[in-house]
Motif scaffolding. Structure first.
Motif, mmCIF file in Angstrom:
data_model
loop_
_atom_site.group_PDB
_atom_site.id
_atom_site.type_symbol
_atom_site.label_atom_id
_atom_site.label_comp_id
_atom_site.label_asym_id
_atom_site.label_seq_id
_atom_site.Cartn_x
_atom_site.Cartn_y
_atom_site.Cartn_z
ATOM 1 N N ASN A 101 1.687 13.547 -1.110
ATOM 2 C CA ASN A 101 0.443 12.797 -1.039
ATOM 3 C C ASN A 101 0.638 11.714 0.006
ATOM 4 O O ASN A 101 1.632 10.978 -0.044
ATOM 5 N N TYR A 102 -0.274 11.636 0.967
ATOM 6 C CA TYR A 102 -0.157 10.670 2.062
ATOM 7 C C TYR A 102 -1.366 9.750 2.117
ATOM 8 O O TYR A 102 -2.485 10.160 1.810
ATOM 9 N N ALA A 103 -1.112 8.538 2.572
ATOM 10 C CA ALA A 103 -2.213 7.656 2.914
ATOM 11 C C ALA A 103 -2.934 8.241 4.123
ATOM 12 O O ALA A 103 -2.303 8.837 5.009
ATOM 13 N N ASP A 104 -4.245 8.062 4.157
ATOM 14 C CA ASP A 104 -5.011 8.606 5.278
ATOM 15 C C ASP A 104 -4.513 8.074 6.619
ATOM 16 O O ASP A 104 -4.526 8.785 7.629
ATOM 17 N N SER A 105 -4.059 6.836 6.630
ATOM 18 C CA SER A 105 -3.649 6.191 7.879
ATOM 19 C C SER A 105 -2.392 6.811 8.491
ATOM 20 O O SER A 105 -2.106 6.592 9.661
ATOM 21 N N ALA A 158 3.428 7.325 1.225
ATOM 22 C CA ALA A 158 3.555 8.735 0.883
ATOM 23 C C ALA A 158 4.340 8.892 -0.411
ATOM 24 O O ALA A 158 5.234 8.089 -0.694
ATOM 25 N N GLU A 203 0.829 -1.196 0.000
ATOM 26 C CA GLU A 203 0.000 0.000 0.000
ATOM 27 C C GLU A 203 0.866 1.249 0.000
ATOM 28 O O GLU A 203 1.998 1.254 0.497
ATOM 29 N N ASP A 213 1.584 -0.090 11.960
ATOM 30 C CA ASP A 213 2.562 0.439 11.007
ATOM 31 C C ASP A 213 3.658 -0.588 10.691
ATOM 32 O O ASP A 213 4.495 -0.349 9.818
ATOM 33 N N LYS A 232 -1.442 10.280 7.752
ATOM 34 C CA LYS A 232 -1.515 11.745 7.745
ATOM 35 C C LYS A 232 -1.395 12.293 9.163
ATOM 36 O O LYS A 232 -2.026 11.804 10.085
#
Length: 114
Positions: A58-62, A49, A46, A89, A64
């Motif tokens: 651009n970051y993954a919501d998880s 960033a 997945e 993580d 941010k």
């Protein structure tokens, strides 16, 4: 041929911080997007960033608000500063770069204990 080498993984406790670095070498062309992906055991890879050559991120919501990506174009380096780490993580983190095509690093293990 472009090569990516990550460093900085390790074992930390939940709530702690860790930094990853990735060095790109061998490119005859400017490196466009660079970034980080991760893959946890039993899960698909997945996005974590991405950062453009101009610095757009651009970051993954998880992640941010907890992770920060940065890069040094002169050194062909990309960094990931991770804070407030959580057990979820835990994954192998791979460096990514787009230079004509896609290039991937070997990955570095990040383990976060509860």
């Amino acid at each position: 041929q472009v090569q990516l080498v990550e460093s900085g993984g390790g074992l930390v406790q939940a709530g702690e911080s860790l930094s990853l670095s990735c060095a790109a070498s061998g490119s005859r062309f400017s490196i466009n997007t660079m970034g980080w992906y991760r893959q946890a055991p039993g899960k698909q890879r997945e996005l974590v960033a991405l950062i453009s050559r101009g610095g757009s991120t651009n970051y993954a919501d998880s992640v941010k608000g907890r992770f920060t990506i940065s890069r040094d174009n002169a050194k062909n380096m990309v960094y990931l500063q991770m804070s407030s780490l959580k057990p979820e993580d835990t994954a192998v983190y791979s460096c990514y770069a787009r230079v004509l095509g896609e290039v991937w690093g070997q990955g570095t293990q990040v383990t976060v204990s509860a």
